[in-house]
Design an enzyme around this catalytic site. Structure first.
Site, mmCIF file in Angstrom:
data_model
loop_
_atom_site.group_PDB
_atom_site.id
_atom_site.type_symbol
_atom_site.label_atom_id
_atom_site.label_comp_id
_atom_site.label_asym_id
_atom_site.label_seq_id
_atom_site.Cartn_x
_atom_site.Cartn_y
_atom_site.Cartn_z
ATOM 1 C CB SER A 66 3.080 2.374 7.039
ATOM 2 O OG SER A 66 3.672 1.729 5.941
ATOM 3 N NE ARG A 67 -2.625 1.666 10.172
ATOM 4 C CZ ARG A 67 -3.018 0.726 9.302
ATOM 5 N NH1 ARG A 67 -2.389 -0.441 9.270
ATOM 6 N NH2 ARG A 67 -4.025 0.949 8.480
ATOM 7 C CG LEU A 94 6.333 -14.456 7.549
ATOM 8 C CD1 LEU A 94 7.541 -15.327 7.901
ATOM 9 C CD2 LEU A 94 5.074 -15.317 7.468
ATOM 10 C CG MET A 97 -1.896 -1.202 1.172
ATOM 11 S SD MET A 97 -3.444 -0.943 2.042
ATOM 12 C CE MET A 97 -2.860 -0.635 3.673
ATOM 13 N N GLY A 140 11.898 -0.149 5.347
ATOM 14 C CA GLY A 140 12.855 -1.248 5.209
ATOM 15 C C GLY A 140 12.195 -2.623 5.136
ATOM 16 C CG ASN A 187 4.388 5.312 4.505
ATOM 17 O OD1 ASN A 187 4.279 4.910 5.642
ATOM 18 N ND2 ASN A 187 5.093 6.384 4.221
ATOM 19 C CG LEU A 188 7.245 1.286 -0.676
ATOM 20 C CD1 LEU A 188 8.003 0.969 -1.965
ATOM 21 C CD2 LEU A 188 6.295 0.152 -0.327
ATOM 22 C CG HIS A 201 6.869 -2.090 2.399
ATOM 23 N ND1 HIS A 201 6.736 -0.969 3.186
ATOM 24 C CD2 HIS A 201 5.647 -2.662 2.352
ATOM 25 C CE1 HIS A 201 5.494 -0.867 3.605
ATOM 26 N NE2 HIS A 201 4.805 -1.878 3.106
HETATM 27 O O1 PAF Z 1 -0.080 -5.789 3.600
HETATM 28 C C1 PAF Z 1 -0.497 -4.873 2.853
HETATM 29 O O2 PAF Z 1 0.160 -3.868 2.609
HETATM 30 C C2 PAF Z 1 -1.895 -4.982 2.264
HETATM 31 O O3 PAF Z 1 -2.775 -5.589 3.145
HETATM 32 C C3 PAF Z 1 -1.924 -5.708 0.895
HETATM 33 C C4 PAF Z 1 -1.452 -7.143 1.018
HETATM 34 C C5 PAF Z 1 -1.040 -4.963 -0.082
HETATM 35 C C6 PAF Z 1 -3.349 -5.725 0.343
HETATM 36 O O4 PAF Z 1 -3.850 -4.438 0.164
#
Ligand code: PAF
Length: 286
Positions: free
Chosen positions: A188-189, A150, A30, A35, A32-33, A37
């Site tokens: 992200s939060r 995970l 979603m 480390g 807002n990457l 991601h």
């Molecule tokens: O984990 C996330 O960022 C979201 O739940 C996903 C898997 C991209 C689905 O919107």
């Protein structure tokens, strides 16, 4: 890196890669990457010839009153990070591409046993939104494998189950939880935390590790372990949503003879709802 919002163009590219016998890895996000991601992108890169990432803030997985509108959107930085991690294609659809008739979900994907427990109990409809959008994204991209963090262990289980149940031809890979140096799981939060809250947040991981050690040392009084864990998190000033010990393979209530357990936690701290988990292999009995 190619950037596009057009599903047909992406599919055509993926089909061409496949004709060349290239293996395609996919990391849905979603945006807002952080480390965490990027370790998923690296994992996809290690296992495939081509990496597709998506950025789509999916409205159907936010419960009413949650942070859909204010969810951090950091497009330029995200593109730079994906480029630096050798992503081949960034798919960034708008809401109309994913939900042409609006996000009302005429057709839904639901995994009933996992839908309403743990995070699903506090976030009604969340996993239906996740399962539906992930099914759509997998069908659009048609990757050989897809990597999910995970940290969102329940989400990972929901996706493994739907892929099995719907016979989707994709391998699901779980990417290890990426942590800050003090143990806080990257999310992200975390950006919602005030400095004083940020200092208290690592209590979650410390508590999970302490419980995991006690399970590994042979303790099986789950209720007592959980009561101690909840008290410790509460003392640090967080509000526990849940702290549980579950069977890792399907999140069913844990039993003393399970092969592997997971200890998932969710807690509120200021504006943030933080989640984390650790998995524990049952100690062999002598
Ligand atoms: O984990 C996330 O960022 C979201 O739940 C996903 C898997 C991209 C689905 O919107």
């Amino acid at each position: 890196m190619q950037i596009g919002s057009d599903a047909a163009a992406l599919r055509a590219q993926v089909a061409e890669w496949r004709r060349n016998a290239e293996r395609i890895g996919f990391v849905p996000t979603m945006g807002n990457l952080h480390g965490g991601h990027l370790t998923l992108i690296d994992e996809a890169r290690r296992r495939s010839d081509r990496v597709v990432a998506s950025i789509f803030v999916n409205p159907t997985q936010f419960a009413p009153g949650e942070d859909y509108q204010s969810y951090p959107r950091t497009w330029t930085a995200d593109c730079e990070a994906l480029r630096a991690h050798e992503t081949d294609w960034l798919f960034a659809p708008d809401v109309g591409t994913i939900y042409p008739d609006g996000p009302g979900l005429r057709t839904r994907v639901e995994v009933p046993e996992l839908n309403d427990i743990l995070c699903g109990a506090s976030r009604p409809g969340h996993f239906t939104g996740v399962a539906t959008v992930v099914t759509k994204l997998l069908n659009i991209v048609q990757p050989d494998l897809a990597v999910f963090g995970l940290k969102d262990y329940q989400q990972y289980r929901v996706i493994c189950r739907l892929v099995d149940d719907l016979s989707l031809p994709v391998e699901i890979v779980g990417g290890a939880v990426a942590r800050e140096s003090d143990g806080l799981a990257m999310s992200s939060r975390n950006a919602y935390l005030q400095p004083a809250e940020r200092q208290r947040a690592p209590v979650l991981y410390r508590t999970l590790c302490a419980l995991a050690d006690r399970l590994q040392a042979g303790e099986t009084d789950f209720e007592r372990l959980l009561a101690d864990g909840r008290a410790r998190i509460h003392e640090a000033g967080l509000t526990v949503d849940y702290l549980e010990i579950r069977r890792a393979e399907d999140l069913a209530p844990a039993g003393p003879h399970d092969r592997e357990w997971v200890i998932p936690v969710a807690a509120y701290l200021g504006r943030a709802r933080l989640i984390d988990n650790v998995r524990v292999t049952r100690p062999s009995s002598g």
